[in-house]
Motif scaffolding. Structure first.
Motif, PDB file in Angstrom:
ATOM      1  N   ALA A 143       5.241  -2.364  -7.145  1.00 20.46           N
ATOM      2  CA  ALA A 143       5.344  -3.221  -5.958  1.00 20.46           C
ATOM      3  C   ALA A 143       6.243  -2.591  -4.891  1.00 20.46           C
TER       4      ALA A 143
ATOM      5  N   SER B 227       5.166  -1.166  -1.194  1.00 17.54           N
ATOM      6  CA  SER B 227       5.900  -1.670  -0.018  1.00 17.54           C
ATOM      7  C   SER B 227       6.416  -0.526   0.845  1.00 17.54           C
TER       8      SER B 227
ATOM      9  N   TRP C  25       3.211  -7.969  -4.050  1.00 14.92           N
ATOM     10  CA  TRP C  25       4.233  -8.624  -4.886  1.00 14.92           C
ATOM     11  C   TRP C  25       3.642  -9.760  -5.723  1.00 14.92           C
TER      12      TRP C  25
ATOM     13  N   ASN D 220      15.495  -7.987  -1.662  1.00  9.57           N
ATOM     14  CA  ASN D 220      15.164  -7.006  -2.688  1.00  9.57           C
ATOM     15  C   ASN D 220      16.429  -6.539  -3.423  1.00  9.57           C
TER      16      ASN D 220
END
Lengths: 98, 192
Positions: free
Chosen positions: B45, B49, B60, B126
């Motif tokens: 993921a 990104s 995600w 994150n």
């Protein structure tokens, strides 16, 4: 009350049997892993595994992973029953006295 | 052969200790594949990104959804491994339910942390989620072994360095070190 199992009652053999008994039936445990779990030496472990194997309580399987030899052990049906009988004996002894 | 009550008590205590060690070992082995699966979820993921930001919105949920499905399949397979009615099956149930409850607590903590802190950017969110795992490794490592603590410490430092000094490559940095720490932790548990 049945008597103690003289083969299993020895401290190291008892701990080997208890460790193997906690695994599913027929599941093998590597010699090195068992040795480090119980804090035993190679020689000590080999002697006690030999005694348990001679009694038919454990099965020893030797093979190779790549070029590395691997030894794994498991508790046999006879060994599992003997261990359970011995544990019952110990519990009865504690609860009822001798 | 005569066995005294003291010897019997000692023998039963030894049996408990040996069974507990196997229980811990089985716990490691049960947990390992979950760590590895979620490590790859994180890695994939974050990598998408970084390199294909136009897909960030769906990668995600897709990756996390796949992670949940694979985790469920692994959990069901593990619970069916031991024959019913045996001590091993009882151990499997105890380990499985504890892993499930621990995962639930972790997810609830992360969701609460995000809700309270309200990160102002995707990078902040994150970082907040990613930093949780290495600190958990460090805490677990105090009890379970120094290798886990070391993996946690190195990963925490890497994430802090990434957040403050590598923002341009932040997603891939997080994928490699956040996901990598989970994968490394899983492999470590498998070799225990």
């Amino acid at each position: 009350m049945e008597g103690p199992d003289e083969i299993i009652h020895q401290s190291m053999r008892l701990r080997i049997a208890a460790s193997l008994n906690a695994l599913p039936s027929g599941e093998l445990l590597e010699f090195g892993k068992l040795k480090s779990m119980l804090g035993a030496t190679d020689g000590n472990m080999a002697t006690h595994l030999g005694a348990l194997e001679k009694a038919g309580y454990i099965a020893v399987e030797k093979d190779f992973v790549g070029k590395k030899p691997r030894t794994r052990v498991s508790l046999t049906r006879v060994g599992r029953k003997a261990f359970e009988r011995h544990v019952s004996y110990l519990k009865d002894l504690l609860e009822g006295g001798q | 052969m005569n066995v005294t009550r003291e010897e019997a008590a000692q023998a039963l205590a030894d049996i408990d200790k040996a069974s507990d060690r196997v229980f811990k070992l089985k716990g490691y082995h049960h947990g390992a594949p979950f760590f590895i699966v979620w490590g790859f979820v994180w890695l994939i993921a974050n990598s998408v990104s970084q390199f294909r930001p136009e897909y960030q919105r769906w990668v995600w949920p897709a990756a996390v959804g796949a992670g949940f499905v694979i985790s469920m399949v692994i959990g069901i397979a593990q619970s069916r491994k031991s024959p019913a009615g045996t001590q091993a099956a009882a151990l499997d149930r105890r380990v499985g339910s504890r892993i499930g409850m621990t995962s639930g607590v972790m997810m609830a903590f992360i969701a609460t942390m995000i809700l309270i802190a309200q990160p102002s950017s995707a990078d902040e969110g994150n970082a907040m989620v990613s930093i949780f795992f290495p600190f958990m490794y460090m805490a677990a490592g105090i009890w379970a072994g120094w290798r886990l603590f070391a993996i946690g410490l190195v990963t925490a430092i890497a994430i802090i360095v990434g957040f403050f000094w590598m923002r341009e490559y932040f997603d891939i940095w997080m994928g490699v070190f956040g996901g990598g720490s989970l994968i490394a932790g899983g492999i470590w548990l498998r070799t225990a």
